[in-house]
Design an enzyme around this catalytic site. Structure first.
Site, short mmCIF file in Angstrom:
data_model
loop_
_atom_site.label_atom_id
_atom_site.label_comp_id
_atom_site.label_asym_id
_atom_site.label_seq_id
_atom_site.Cartn_x
_atom_site.Cartn_y
_atom_site.Cartn_z
N LYS A 32 0.82 -1.21 0.00
CA LYS A 32 0.00 0.00 0.00
C LYS A 32 0.86 1.26 0.00
CE LYS A 32 -2.10 -1.16 3.82
NZ LYS A 32 -1.57 -2.52 4.02
N THR A 33 1.83 1.27 0.91
CA THR A 33 2.68 2.45 1.01
C THR A 33 3.52 2.60 -0.27
OG1 THR A 33 2.72 2.15 3.40
CG2 THR A 33 4.41 3.55 2.47
N ASP A 223 -2.17 7.72 3.79
CA ASP A 223 -1.71 6.37 4.17
C ASP A 223 -2.35 6.03 5.52
OD1 ASP A 223 -0.37 3.98 4.07
OD2 ASP A 223 1.65 4.81 4.31
N GLU A 224 -2.44 4.76 5.84
CA GLU A 224 -2.98 4.31 7.14
C GLU A 224 -4.35 4.92 7.41
OE1 GLU A 224 -1.37 2.03 8.80
OE2 GLU A 224 0.74 2.22 8.25
N GLN A 254 -5.83 -3.59 10.57
CA GLN A 254 -4.75 -2.97 11.34
C GLN A 254 -5.22 -1.70 12.04
OE1 GLN A 254 -0.71 -2.98 9.57
NE2 GLN A 254 -1.75 -3.69 7.74
N ARG A 610 4.88 -7.46 11.00
CA ARG A 610 6.07 -6.61 10.83
C ARG A 610 7.28 -7.45 10.39
NH1 ARG A 610 3.88 -3.09 9.28
NH2 ARG A 610 2.05 -4.36 9.54
N1 LIG Z 1 5.16 -5.51 -6.46
C1 LIG Z 1 6.13 -5.62 -5.56
N2 LIG Z 1 7.27 -6.25 -5.86
C2 LIG Z 1 8.27 -6.38 -4.95
N3 LIG Z 1 8.22 -5.91 -3.68
C3 LIG Z 1 7.10 -5.26 -3.31
C4 LIG Z 1 6.01 -5.09 -4.22
N4 LIG Z 1 5.04 -4.42 -3.55
C5 LIG Z 1 5.52 -4.19 -2.30
N5 LIG Z 1 6.75 -4.69 -2.15
C6 LIG Z 1 7.59 -4.67 -0.93
O1 LIG Z 1 6.85 -5.30 0.11
C7 LIG Z 1 7.08 -4.67 1.37
C8 LIG Z 1 5.77 -4.20 1.97
O2 LIG Z 1 5.26 -3.11 1.23
P1 LIG Z 1 4.56 -1.88 1.93
O3 LIG Z 1 5.30 -1.47 3.13
O4 LIG Z 1 4.27 -0.87 0.88
O5 LIG Z 1 3.22 -2.62 2.36
P2 LIG Z 1 1.98 -2.03 3.15
O6 LIG Z 1 0.78 -2.61 2.51
O7 LIG Z 1 2.07 -0.56 3.20
O8 LIG Z 1 2.19 -2.67 4.58
P3 LIG Z 1 1.57 -2.22 6.00
O9 LIG Z 1 0.15 -2.70 5.98
O10 LIG Z 1 2.37 -2.94 7.01
O11 LIG Z 1 1.65 -0.73 6.06
C9 LIG Z 1 8.02 -3.53 1.09
O12 LIG Z 1 9.34 -3.96 1.37
C10 LIG Z 1 7.83 -3.27 -0.39
O13 LIG Z 1 8.96 -2.68 -0.98
MG LIG Z 2 2.17 0.79 4.82
#
Ligand SMILES: Nc1ncnc2c1ncn2[C@@H]1O[C@H](COP(=O)(O)OP(=O)(O)OP(=O)(O)O)[C@@H](O)[C@H]1O
Ligand SMILES: [Mg+2]
Length: 776
Positions: A32-33, A223-224, A254, A610
């Site tokens: 997402k981020t 975000d969040e 979350q 995490r």
């Molecule tokens: N398409 C992709 N290919 C490779 N790596 C990815 C891809 N999408 C996300 N990632 C990697 O996966 C990890 C998690 O991504 P991110 O932190 O954006 O997730 P999130 O959904 O924001 O998580 P959270 O819910 O904990 O905030 C990061 O290290 C990110 O770089």
């Molecule tokens: Mg995130």
């Protein structure tokens, strides 16, 4: 540059959807981020002006990291994007526009301590008992009201709220709220909640101002989103109303800030408020091993209240989640520190690859001690923040008062600092004079000769002259924050006083003040700082969240320790979730209702997700709480993890052996009926047994006839007991080997009567809690 490479299909769709409202609801670690970062770069690439983008994040640090990434992709343009927390972005707007609400651009921001101290004096002034009207409680009620956008008048006129306060035997909260608001306003100060509350008022009552920012922010991202409260949601809704280009990302699983007023309903409201909302789900987790993802899924499935998601990963299976049992909190610290040390050596990892997460800040002590012994560097995020330390707040209060002479909390802190012999009575007298004359305290103090004569007047005049000289300095063009702050630190006598204190604490306080001055120097030298003034520095520090603080000596290779709340959005190679005990996690305070328990479970879900490669959990069998040693039980959450993904840590044998040595101050007790040996009876509860006796006991077990203490197999992993039958041979984590004599099934309530060996005897166990391994 191609901003779509490195993204999967739904992620690409989210990046490319730039017109109209968009919601991405997705599981942890699903990118997402990452989508928001790429989307920002994509927007700039499509020619969107960086000044038109607003990106709201959970911490300022997260915003900083995103900015660096976007900058890498598109260059310097990224500097001009408005990025930061809700509080920092809207504080900036209020600096420009606060005049419409009667504040000057130099308003102070009261931190929680300032707010509570102000409340305390108001409670006293009103003749109320602060044991009944605890400043903390009053503060939380006021904060809750503000986050629901209920102002003091509405609070006083709302019969439901009034009945509620009356029932709580706190009928005066409304009037305290009113007085508190007035005093903050007179002090030209806003507390944290005011930053959001006043932004709402500003946009509601001043359509011209709203229009200006609606035009400016054509693309808004959050975000969040699951942790926004009503006040935040309304701000976004108002800002986005002109262009409707709002993209939010979040995960309902979350949502962990309901206690601060965050409202999951915002996710549902969004669909109502934006009928053309496009929703995209991201389900592939890129962060964690399959074991971790599945363990997290098995836990969150226990919550009734959630949106359907199927989180999966193509990452490796990874090793099972490890469970460490410790005899005490100190041993928990030791075992985790040793585990980190060994993993570092075996896998060639750095300290930054590790995080220790816990439910409450107070748990950090045992880990600090243990890590220090092994020479492993760590940083604690949160807890008593650097900026809340006494000496730091002292100097900051001087600086605040130099900028805003109405800041009464700052004034009270510095008027007798260093000691000038001005006591509470003198201060009270000044306040009374100010009230009588309808003037501010500073107007009285800076012209004290008109109102008083004598020794006190002389002292106060000296203080006023000092402050006046500081104020003059801020008016000299090109005097930056560092020059002024270091002059104030010296000329006020603060540094001298600390320098003369030769105790260890005194030395450390002196160093802290130097450290603050260093950080001001860094602020001034930073090429990204546009405004080097003291006011600008103060605004920056007052909005730092504890998660934003830097490491003191610039050495960033440290193990991170923080509460689970603070770890939201972050990821670490190895994660330790400590204190997995009933009443601690889930917290005792969160057992009142199903909704509370579900929130606590979401917190557990955040903790698990995490971890990238390895997740270790630990619990202690006894722990000091409120100065007393308490026996603890393993957390119910441990039972909620699909046992397939869980195993006792390999070093468990050593750990168990260590627990069998009776720690000093304890006696070994044998319960005659159950035959169970326990070590957890504090000596202080046993008058008549001296420490010497306990040392003797330590060397020589009291009872030779006690059953041979069972040590679980190193690979002990609880089995699924669904198919457990009479006659099965089993191993129990605590009672050892045995045979099932009888099964007793009553709906979900399944019990087994087991005859254990080694003198343990027969026991009836509730299978949903029993840690059993089926052998045959
Ligand atoms: N398409 C992709 N290919 C490779 N790596 C990815 C891809 N999408 C996300 N990632 C990697 O996966 C990890 C998690 O991504 P991110 O932190 O954006 O997730 P999130 O959904 O924001 O998580 P959270 O819910 O904990 O905030 C990061 O290290 C990110 O770089
Ligand atoms: Mg995130």
């Amino acid at each position: 540059m191609n901003y779509l490479a490195g993204l999967n299909e739904p992620q690409q769709a989210a990046v490319q959807h730039i017109t109209g409202p968009l919601m991405i609801i997705a599981g942890a670690g699903s990118g997402k981020t990452r989508v928001l970062t790429y989307r920002t770069a994509y927007l700039l690439d499509k020619g969107v002006d960086p000044f038109q983008i607003l990106l709201l994040t959970f911490t300022n640090k997260a915003a900083g990291e995103m900015r660096v990434r976007v900058e890498k992709a598109v260059g310097n343009d990224a500097k001009n994007i408005w990025m930061g927390t809700f509080h920092s972005v809207f504080a900036k707007i209020l600096r420009f526009e606060g005049k419409h609400l009667g504040y000057t651009s130099d308003f102070s921001i009261y931190d929680t301590d300032d707010s509570k101290s102000l409340l305390k004096s108001i409670i006293k002034e009103r003749g109320l008992d602060d044991k009944v009207y605890k400043p903390n409680v009053v503060f939380n009620r006021i904060s809750g009201a503000k986050n629901r956008l209920i102002g003091p008048d509405e609070y006083l006129n709302n019969p439901i709220i009034q009945a509620d306060d009356a029932a709580a035997k706190l009928p005066e909260i409304g009037s305290l709220y009113k007085l508190y608001t007035l005093r903050c306003f007179q002090a030209n100060a806003m507390d944290f909640d005011d930053l959001l509350f006043n932004t709402n008022v500003l946009f509601r009552d001043h359509p011209v101002v709203l229009d200006k920012y609606q035009r400016k922010f054509q693309y808004i991202m959050v975000d969040e989103f699951q942790d926004t409260n009503v006040s935040q949601y309304l701000i976004i809704k108002k800002l986005a109303a002109m262009h409707n280009n709002l993209a939010v990302v979040g995960d309902d699983a979350q949502s962990i800030y309901a206690f601060r007023g965050a409202n999951i309903d915002n996710i549902l409201n969004l669909e109502k408020d934006y009928p053309n909302l496009v929703t995209i789900k991201l389900e592939q987790n890129y962060r964690s091993t399959n074991s971790i993802v599945q363990a997290a899924n098995s836990v969150i499935a226990k919550n009734k209240n959630q949106l359907k998601k199927n989180v999966f990963t193509e990452n490796e299976e990874g090793s099972p989640i490890e469970l460490i049992k410790a005899a005490s909190d100190n041993e928990e610290g030791r075992l985790i520190a040793t585990n980190i040390f060994e993993a570092k050596m075996a896998l060639g990892l750095r300290n930054t690859d590790f995080a220790i997460l816990y439910r409450t800040n107070a748990q950090s002590r045992a880990f600090e001690e243990a890590l220090r012994k092994l020479n492993i560097k760590y940083r604690i995020v949160g807890g008593l923040s650097f900026y809340q330390r006494r000496e730091i707040k002292d100097l900051l209060s001087y600086l605040r008062f130099v900028i805003n002479q109405k800041d009464i909390e700052a004034f009270k802190r510095i008027i007798n600092l260093p000691k000038r012999g001005i006591g509470d009575t003198t201060i009270a007298r000044i306040e009374i004079t100010a009230a009588e004359q309808q003037k501010s305290v500073w107007e009285i103090v800076s012209n004290i000769r008109q109102y008083q004569a004598g020794r006190f007047a002389e002292t106060i005049e000296g203080f006023a002259d000092l402050i006046k000289s500081f104020i003059l300095m801020t008016q000299v063009p090109n005097k930056d924050a560092y020059e002024i702050a270091s002059h104030v630190a010296k000329a006020s006598g603060l540094l001298k006083e600390l320098h003369e204190d030769k105790t260890v604490e005194g030395l450390s306080r002196y160093e802290n003040v130097q450290e603050l001055l260093n950080s001001i120097k860094q602020f001034v030298d930073n090429p990204d700082t546009e405004d080097h003034s003291l006011a600008s520095f103060l605004q920056t520090v007052s909005l730092l969240t504890t998660a934003d603080e830097e490491d003191p000596d610039g050495d960033n290779d440290r193990v991170t320790m923080m509460t689970i709340h603070g770890a939201k959005g972050l990821e670490f190679n190895h994660v330790y979730v400590a204190g997995m005990e009933e009443d601690l996690f889930p917290s005792q305070m969160m057992l009142q209702s199903r909704a509370d328990l579900e929130e606590e479970r979401r917190l557990f879900y955040v903790a698990i997700t995490r971890a990238e490669k390895k997740l270790v959990m630990s619990y202690a069998e006894s722990r000091y709480q409120y100065g007393r040693l308490k026996p603890c039980e393993p957390s119910r959450f441990l039972d909620e993890i699909d046992p397939k993904y869980l195993q006792f840590a390999r070093n468990i044998r050593r750990a168990v052996e260590e627990t069998q040595r009776v720690p000093q101050g304890f006696v070994r007790r044998v319960d005659n009926q159950s035959g169970v040996v326990s070590n957890n009876l504090p000596l202080s509860n046993k008058p008549g047994i001296s420490t010497t006796t306990s040392n003797l006991i330590q060397k020589k077990p009291v009872v030779n006839s006690a059953p041979a203490t069972y040590v679980p197999s190193p690979d002990f992993a609880p089995s699924d007991t669904k198919n457990l039958q009479e006659g099965d041979r089993v191993e129990h984590l605590k009672f050892g080997y045995g045979k099932v004599k009888k099964m007793d099934v009553n709906g979900n309530d399944r019990k087994a009567t087991i005859e254990f060996e080694g003198g343990v005897g027969e026991k009836t166990l509730l299978l949903s809690f029993a840690k059993l391994r089926i052998i045959s």
